[in-house]
Design an enzyme around this catalytic site. Structure first.
Site, PDB file in Angstrom:
ATOM      1  N   SER A   1       4.355 -10.085   8.927  1.00 17.42           N
ATOM      2  CA  SER A   1       4.919 -10.688  10.128  1.00 17.42           C
ATOM      3  C   SER A   1       4.368 -10.045  11.396  1.00 17.42           C
ATOM      4  O   SER A   1       3.924  -8.893  11.400  1.00 17.42           O
ATOM      5  CB  SER A   1       6.447 -10.540  10.123  1.00 17.42           C
ATOM      6  OG  SER A   1       6.977 -11.068   8.936  1.00 17.42           O
TER       7      SER A   1
HETATM    8  N1  SAH Z   1       8.095  -8.530   5.561  1.00 16.83           N
HETATM    9  C1  SAH Z   1       6.858  -8.979   4.964  1.00 16.83           C
HETATM   10  C2  SAH Z   1       6.792 -10.481   5.112  1.00 16.83           C
HETATM   11  C3  SAH Z   1       6.103 -11.109   3.975  1.00 16.83           C
HETATM   12  S1  SAH Z   1       6.037 -12.901   4.094  1.00 16.83           S
HETATM   13  C4  SAH Z   1       5.699  -8.331   5.681  1.00 16.83           C
HETATM   14  O1  SAH Z   1       5.796  -8.163   6.899  1.00 16.83           O
HETATM   15  O2  SAH Z   1       4.700  -8.040   5.039  1.00 16.83           O
HETATM   16  C5  SAH Z   1       7.407 -13.358   3.125  1.00 16.83           C
HETATM   17  C6  SAH Z   1       7.446 -12.817   1.716  1.00 16.83           C
HETATM   18  O3  SAH Z   1       8.585 -13.398   1.080  1.00 16.83           O
HETATM   19  C7  SAH Z   1       6.251 -13.166   0.856  1.00 16.83           C
HETATM   20  O4  SAH Z   1       5.703 -11.992   0.317  1.00 16.83           O
HETATM   21  C8  SAH Z   1       6.837 -14.059  -0.248  1.00 16.83           C
HETATM   22  O5  SAH Z   1       6.196 -13.912  -1.500  1.00 16.83           O
HETATM   23  C9  SAH Z   1       8.279 -13.604  -0.291  1.00 16.83           C
HETATM   24  N2  SAH Z   1       9.253 -14.553  -0.843  1.00 16.83           N
HETATM   25  C10 SAH Z   1       9.314 -15.895  -0.668  1.00 16.83           C
HETATM   26  N3  SAH Z   1      10.379 -16.404  -1.312  1.00 16.83           N
HETATM   27  C11 SAH Z   1      11.015 -15.362  -1.913  1.00 16.83           C
HETATM   28  C12 SAH Z   1      12.180 -15.246  -2.719  1.00 16.83           C
HETATM   29  N4  SAH Z   1      12.932 -16.295  -3.069  1.00 16.83           N
HETATM   30  N5  SAH Z   1      12.539 -14.029  -3.145  1.00 16.83           N
HETATM   31  C13 SAH Z   1      11.801 -12.924  -2.815  1.00 16.83           C
HETATM   32  N6  SAH Z   1      10.700 -12.980  -2.060  1.00 16.83           N
HETATM   33  C14 SAH Z   1      10.300 -14.170  -1.599  1.00 16.83           C
END
Ligand code: SAH
Length: 214
Positions: A64
């Site tokens: 993000s």
């Molecule tokens: N905070 C992270 C954001 C990653 S993007 C960063 O800054 O790196 C969002 C993430 O949510 C992705 O890695 C995706 O695989 C995960 N995601 C999506 N749906 C999900 C779910 N139901 N349970 C757990 N993780 C999930």
């Protein structure tokens, strides 16, 4: 790039993207000064790690935008002893910020590979107050509930009921709500008696929280 080059970029990020937009909590600013964001992206993305936007990570996911991480973190109003649940570990960057500011972080990620790389890196960086799980975060982590804070890093059309149930009294939940057409960053608070209030921090754009079929 040399390490002090990154340090300079990191200071600029904090000043121009985070402080300048109104984040004041010193503990939050300290965490952003400290954590080497460039280590949470692949080598080719490193020079861009401190820019004002999200970046790609593995599995077509993103790390993000720094300001969004700061805004969501601020909304949890952490003091230092909280038990926090994070959905969407991704690169682990937000996890590190939360681990700096709370007592313990429970973090759930759909993709095992992302969860593993995040736990390896965060271990190397010396964070021991984090527990990792691979799975569907929309069900929360019932064995560890209630949580003082819950942060979802992916968007849901509706707030998953399990998360509301697992939010303790006095706790706060931050989650992007909406679909591809539009999302609002929602903050849901439960007061000391369990009464729920909602506010929005404005529009946002997150990848979807993918719910597993059961
Ligand atoms: N905070 C992270 C954001 C990653 S993007 C960063 O800054 O790196 C969002 C993430 O949510 C992705 O890695 C995706 O695989 C995960 N995601 C999506 N749906 C999900 C779910 N139901 N349970 C757990 N993780 C999930």
């Amino acid at each position: 790039m040399m390490n002090n080059g990154y340090e300079w970029l990191r200071q600029n990020m904090v000043e121009n993207q985070i402080k300048a937009r109104g984040i004041k909590d010193e503990r939050i600013l300290e965490a952003f000064y400290k954590i080497p964001r460039h280590l949470f992206v692949g080598p080719e993305q490193r020079p861009l790690a401190y820019e004002d936007h999200p970046l790609p990570i593995e599995h077509e996911q993103t790390i993000s935008q720094p300001f969004i991480v700061a805004l969501m973190t601020e909304a949890l109003r952490l003091k230092g002893n909280e038990k926090v649940l994070e959905l969407g570990t991704g690169s682990g960057y937000q996890t590190a910020i939360l681990a700096e500011l709370a007592g313990h972080v429970y973090t759930i990620e759909r993709f095992e590979k992302l969860s593993r790389s995040a736990s390896t890196l965060l271990g190397e960086l010396g964070y021991y107050n984090i527990t990792y799980r691979t799975g569907d975060g929309t069900r929360g982590w019932p064995e560890e509930a209630p949580f003082d804070g819950i942060l979802a890093a992916a968007a849901s059309e509706k707030i998953p009921p399990a998360l509301l149930e697992q939010l303790g009294n006095g706790g706060r939940l931050v989650i992007p709500v909406g679909d591809v057409r539009g999302q609002q960053l929602m903050v849901v608070s439960k007061d000391a008696r369990g009464k729920i209030t909602e506010e929005t921090l404005g529009g946002c754009r997150f990848l979807p929280l993918v719910e597993e079929e059961s």
